[in-house]
Design an enzyme around this catalytic site. Structure first.
Site, PDB file in Angstrom:
ATOM      1  N   ARG A 154     -39.170  24.791 -10.934  1.00  0.00           N
ATOM      2  CA  ARG A 154     -38.179  25.803 -10.540  1.00  0.00           C
ATOM      3  C   ARG A 154     -37.433  25.342  -9.295  1.00  0.00           C
ATOM      4  O   ARG A 154     -36.218  25.432  -9.206  1.00  0.00           O
ATOM      5  CB  ARG A 154     -38.878  27.145 -10.286  1.00  0.00           C
ATOM      6  CG  ARG A 154     -39.157  27.999 -11.515  1.00  0.00           C
ATOM      7  CD  ARG A 154     -39.864  27.268 -12.638  1.00  0.00           C
ATOM      8  NE  ARG A 154     -40.172  28.133 -13.763  1.00  0.00           N
ATOM      9  CZ  ARG A 154     -41.360  28.682 -13.973  1.00  0.00           C
ATOM     10  NH1 ARG A 154     -42.374  28.450 -13.138  1.00  0.00           N
ATOM     11  NH2 ARG A 154     -41.555  29.451 -15.021  1.00  0.00           N
ATOM     12  N   ASP A 183     -40.405  22.669 -16.904  1.00  0.00           N
ATOM     13  CA  ASP A 183     -40.216  24.072 -17.270  1.00  0.00           C
ATOM     14  C   ASP A 183     -38.763  24.235 -17.689  1.00  0.00           C
ATOM     15  O   ASP A 183     -38.013  23.257 -17.791  1.00  0.00           O
ATOM     16  CB  ASP A 183     -40.581  25.009 -16.119  1.00  0.00           C
ATOM     17  CG  ASP A 183     -41.255  26.282 -16.624  1.00  0.00           C
ATOM     18  OD1 ASP A 183     -40.586  27.041 -17.351  1.00  0.00           O
ATOM     19  OD2 ASP A 183     -42.427  26.501 -16.301  1.00  0.00           O
ATOM     20  N   HIS A 280     -41.243  27.439 -22.558  1.00  0.00           N
ATOM     21  CA  HIS A 280     -40.838  26.904 -21.249  1.00  0.00           C
ATOM     22  C   HIS A 280     -40.342  25.460 -21.369  1.00  0.00           C
ATOM     23  O   HIS A 280     -40.619  24.629 -20.497  1.00  0.00           O
ATOM     24  CB  HIS A 280     -42.007  26.983 -20.262  1.00  0.00           C
ATOM     25  CG  HIS A 280     -42.344  28.381 -19.835  1.00  0.00           C
ATOM     26  ND1 HIS A 280     -41.500  29.146 -19.057  1.00  0.00           N
ATOM     27  CD2 HIS A 280     -43.437  29.153 -20.084  1.00  0.00           C
ATOM     28  CE1 HIS A 280     -42.067  30.329 -18.837  1.00  0.00           C
ATOM     29  NE2 HIS A 280     -43.224  30.366 -19.463  1.00  0.00           N
ATOM     30  N   GLU A 340     -46.556  32.358 -22.613  1.00  0.00           N
ATOM     31  CA  GLU A 340     -45.287  33.081 -22.618  1.00  0.00           C
ATOM     32  C   GLU A 340     -44.288  32.519 -23.647  1.00  0.00           C
ATOM     33  O   GLU A 340     -43.144  32.217 -23.339  1.00  0.00           O
ATOM     34  CB  GLU A 340     -44.668  33.077 -21.222  1.00  0.00           C
ATOM     35  CG  GLU A 340     -45.556  33.772 -20.191  1.00  0.00           C
ATOM     36  CD  GLU A 340     -44.982  33.767 -18.789  1.00  0.00           C
ATOM     37  OE1 GLU A 340     -45.296  34.688 -18.017  1.00  0.00           O
ATOM     38  OE2 GLU A 340     -44.228  32.831 -18.454  1.00  0.00           O
ATOM     39  N   TYR A 433     -52.409  34.173  -7.248  1.00  0.00           N
ATOM     40  CA  TYR A 433     -51.035  33.670  -7.322  1.00  0.00           C
ATOM     41  C   TYR A 433     -50.442  33.753  -5.914  1.00  0.00           C
ATOM     42  O   TYR A 433     -49.987  34.808  -5.470  1.00  0.00           O
ATOM     43  CB  TYR A 433     -50.214  34.508  -8.311  1.00  0.00           C
ATOM     44  CG  TYR A 433     -50.268  33.968  -9.729  1.00  0.00           C
ATOM     45  CD1 TYR A 433     -51.424  33.380 -10.228  1.00  0.00           C
ATOM     46  CD2 TYR A 433     -49.160  34.050 -10.570  1.00  0.00           C
ATOM     47  CE1 TYR A 433     -51.484  32.893 -11.513  1.00  0.00           C
ATOM     48  CE2 TYR A 433     -49.207  33.550 -11.864  1.00  0.00           C
ATOM     49  CZ  TYR A 433     -50.371  32.974 -12.337  1.00  0.00           C
ATOM     50  OH  TYR A 433     -50.420  32.478 -13.609  1.00  0.00           O
ATOM     51  N   TRP A 472     -46.141  29.339  -7.830  1.00  0.00           N
ATOM     52  CA  TRP A 472     -44.994  29.192  -8.720  1.00  0.00           C
ATOM     53  C   TRP A 472     -43.715  29.153  -7.887  1.00  0.00           C
ATOM     54  O   TRP A 472     -43.577  29.863  -6.900  1.00  0.00           O
ATOM     55  CB  TRP A 472     -44.968  30.317  -9.742  1.00  0.00           C
ATOM     56  CG  TRP A 472     -46.171  30.254 -10.627  1.00  0.00           C
ATOM     57  CD1 TRP A 472     -47.301  30.988 -10.541  1.00  0.00           C
ATOM     58  CD2 TRP A 472     -46.378  29.333 -11.703  1.00  0.00           C
ATOM     59  NE1 TRP A 472     -48.212  30.609 -11.502  1.00  0.00           N
ATOM     60  CE2 TRP A 472     -47.659  29.584 -12.233  1.00  0.00           C
ATOM     61  CE3 TRP A 472     -45.599  28.319 -12.274  1.00  0.00           C
ATOM     62  CZ2 TRP A 472     -48.186  28.861 -13.300  1.00  0.00           C
ATOM     63  CZ3 TRP A 472     -46.124  27.607 -13.343  1.00  0.00           C
ATOM     64  CH2 TRP A 472     -47.397  27.874 -13.848  1.00  0.00           C
TER      65      TRP A 472
END
Length: 755
Positions: A154, A183, A280, A340, A433, A472
């Site tokens: 990201r 990703d 992803h 996901e 997280y 993340w």
């Protein structure tokens, strides 16, 4: 005789107490299994020699030499021999490592290279003022998997920044670096057979994640939320338009990957590369035709178009990628993601449906499992073991896969996997997280997390490999922000997975933390200053009140404003309790010794009269009315503009079990308070919520977030008052409210709420 006996007994007690006191004063994190302090200190000088018993240990000796140089400015000598001022020796031992420091020498013994490296990590923490305190340590880890995850897709992190992460995790005896390399937003690893993955897939135009970061930089006066300029290059707009434009990105060449691997091996760290598939994968799908179900790709309802498991071309594409990845990482484990995946395309794809018919697959979940099993067979042929996120349990889990459990709302995945004999690694969204904001209780939640629940049998618990913290990168654009989100929370994880439950003590851990704050400052690591305490978010008072601020970081300076401006280095210093006699909005901000401003805390002191009770003549029933709306937004204000679903009666402020998916709740009714005074409301939600009483905002927790508690107060007279709680969430959330009376007693919801 009795007197002599008593004196002897008292002497023994005092000696034992003294020994325990000495043992308790070290500052090592994670807490060793056995430790005792000695007398004096070992002095480090230019003549100090680091001796290593065999050639295979030279890298360990060089690592220690480099660490000493960085800490003290002194370059020590190296010697391959059995004798030296500091010796590193491989020899059989029941402990993972032994460390013995006296005034004259430092000895580290272990039966493995990684054991010696853990001893070196302890030395690194003990070095202070060019010396090491005398100490004896016998130590071993509780869990083999002590993980540290970084998402570089990201937002991109440079080679040097990744090395710094690995170096810090080694200092705290974390041994698995989970490297999220691909990703939807960026492909970060060079694949020779598919050069467009990095030529095109590693670069993108700015997106909504970047805009959130830039907004936070402005709203929170935080330069660490800005995107570093060295992440931008001029690139063609797209494959069909050569117009040059500024794009964000970066990638690692295969030579750079090999360099990172060597660096990590020296520090006893194994790298677990993640190539996330079949979802992803948009960064790859946009580069190469024919690996998705249809030509049109992009974002679906929630996630992106996945790979097409019905096409043989897709399978070969993935195997080609894994072939090169496996060659680069000489370790046991690789990570395939598997999370996901939006499967709507698969339902409409003739290739996918044909594949399902061919292998008698009944659901798209089974199709995903078929794809993952195909990949796993290939990875096993390369000598690797496959890890996936806990979604890989859906549709059929192979007997050889390792599961990373992250979905706190899917706890049965642990039971299902371990019952089958599969290994599990804990990575729950809450509390591990670290990309989520640090809450006042975050460190303690991590430290006391239960990795061995009694709901599992002893055999099942044997399949718990350990745990890791995940970072993340959606809203982590810079090195400073990354470090700030890791530390000090990751140190709590380090102790959780290393130290035995009998050796762990949260109060003592908290005592040791300030020593590490000072050490991180010397290393230029911008850690999160612990949350300021001593007040509520909204503090109600009728006459005067006191603002009393506490901070557990002794190196922080607290500054504040009362005019709505952001505190800076010229703002007033908080150094004693403040008398408040009028409604005041304080903004508090701790500053580190280098002048770095930390997270701001907004504190309201509201001078109130007691709210008059309502005259309610109708007969009332227990509970609150909960109206559920099909709401996809991100603010409580807009909930009632959405489609209305259903009405429930709830006993407490909570989410009705029937409300799922897109949730917007409006809970209304009356709260019955038993006496005049100031009541305290603790509202916790994931995502946003608010509380109004008689139309007055008491708690405004209205934002997208992980579980977050806000506490407000309201002055009320005894009787009935109107209450409204709003809440929104669309990805599995929580809602809870606690109410305390003026004397601090927790009130029972059964006697509080009526409609």
């Amino acid at each position: 005789m009795q007197s002599t006996t008593n004196r002897l007994f008292l002497t023994i007690v005092l000696l034992l107490a003294s020994a325990l006191s000495i043992e308790a004063q070290h500052n090592i994190i994670p807490q060793p299994q056995h430790v005792a302090e000695g007398d004096g200190r070992f002095q480090i000088t230019k003549k100090t020699t680091i001796a290593y018993s065999e050639a295979s240990l030279r890298k360990a000796a060089e690592y220690l030499q480099e660490a000493i140089l960085k800490s003290t400015g002194i370059k020590t000598q190296l010697s391959q021999s059995a004798k030296g001022d500091i010796t590193l020796v491989l020899k059989p031992t029941k402990d993972f490592y032994k460390l013995n420091v006296t005034k004259r020498k430092v000895e580290v013994e272990a039966s493995t290279y990684n054991g010696l490296i853990s001893g070196v990590a302890t030395i690194r923490q003990l070095i202070d003022n060019k010396s090491i305190p005398a100490i004896s340590v016998n130590d071993s880890p509780s869990y083999d998997w002590r993980g540290f995850h970084l998402d570089c897709s990201r937002h991109f992190f440079t080679l040097d920044e990744v090395k710094e992460v690995i170096d810090l995790m080694a200092m705290y005896k974390l041994n698995r670096f989970h490297w999220h390399l691909t990703d939807d937003q960026g492909w970060r690893i060079e694949i020779k057979k598919y050069p467009k993955l990095t030529e095109e897939g590693a670069w993108r135009l700015l997106n909504n994640q970047d805009s959130v970061c830039l907004k936070m930089a402005s709203d929170e006066d935080d330069a660490n939320m800005l995107l570093p300029e060295d992440r931008f290059q001029m690139k063609p707009l797209n494959a069909s338009d050569n117009t040059m434009t500024k794009k964000y990105g970066g990638f690692y060449t295969q030579d750079e990957i090999r360099d990172i691997v060597r660096y990590a091996q020296t520090r006893g760290v194994e790298i677990v590369p993640e190539i996330d598939m079949p979802g992803h994968m948009l960064a790859a799908i946009d580069c190469y035709d024919g690996i998705a179900c249809f030509e049109t790709t992009g974002w679906g309802k929630v996630f992106t178009s996945p790979l097409c498991p019905g096409k043989d071309k897709t399978l070969q594409f993935c195997k080609d990628i894994w072939s090169e990845v496996c060659e680069l990482f000489p370790y046991e484990y690789v990570h395939i993601g598997g999370d996901e995946v939006e499967k709507d395309n698969w339902k409409a794809c003739s290739d996918c449906q044909q594949r399902m018919k061919e292998f008698n697959l009944q659901t798209e979940e089974e199709l995903q499992s078929w794809f993952l099993h195909e990949m796993e067979r290939y990875l096993i042929s390369k000598g690797k073991r496959m890890i996936g996120w806990d979604e890989i349990t859906e549709g059929g889990l192979s007997k050889t896969s390792t599961v990373m459990w992250w979905r706190t709302w899917a706890p049965t995945a642990i039971d299902e996997a371990t019952q089958q004999g599969n290994d599990v690694i804990y990575t729950p969204m809450t509390p591990l997280y670290l990309s989520a904001r640090s809450e006042p209780s975050s460190i303690e939640q991590i430290y006391n997390f239960n990795l061995q629940p009694q709901s599992l049998t002893e055999e099942q618990r044997s399949h718990i490999l350990g745990a890791q913290a995940n970072l993340w990168g959606e809203w982590i654009p810079s090195r400073n922000r990354m470090m700030y989100m890791y530390f000090p929370r990751v140190m709590a994880l380090a102790e959780l997975v290393w130290s035995s439950k009998y050796a762990r003590d949260y109060d003592d851990f908290s005592r040791r933390l300030p020593y590490h704050y000072a050490m991180l400052q010397r290393m230029n690591v911008p850690y999160k200053i612990p949350a300021l305490k001593g007040f509520l978010d909204v503090n109600a008072f009728t006459d005067t009140a006191i603002l009393n601020v506490k901070c557990s970081d002794p190196y922080a300076t607290i500054r504040y404003t009362e005019d709505g401006t952001f505190p800076n280095m010229q703002s007033k210093v908080y150094d004693k309790p403040l008398l408040v006699d009028k409604t005041t909005h304080f903004i508090l901000r701790p500053f580190s010794p280098d002048g770095r401003g930390d997270e701001m805390t907004h504190v309201d002191f509201v001078k109130q009269g007691l709210l008059e009770p309502l005259a309610v003549t109708n007969s009332l029933e227990s509970g609150l009315i909960a109206n559920w709306y099909d709401y996809k937004g991100a603010t409580c204000r807009e909930i009632t503009k959405s489609k209305f679903n259903q009405t429930f009666i709830v006993d407490d402020v909570s989410i009705p079990s029937e409300a799922k998916g897109n949730i917007g709740l409006v809970l209304t009714g009356f709260i019955s308070v038993p006496q005049d005074g100031i009541y305290t409301f603790s509202l916790t939600s994931d995502d946003g919520s608010w509380l109004k009483i008689d139309g007055n905002m008491v708690v405004d927790n209205d934002r997208e977030q992980s579980p977050h508690e806000m506490i407000g107060q309201c002055a009320m007279k005894a009787g009935l008052h109107h209450i409204e709680v709003r809440y929104f969430d669309y990805n599995g959330g929580m809602l809870r409210m606690e109410v305390k009376s003026p004397d601090g007693t927790m009130l029972n919801p059964a006697t509080l709420y009526f409609h």
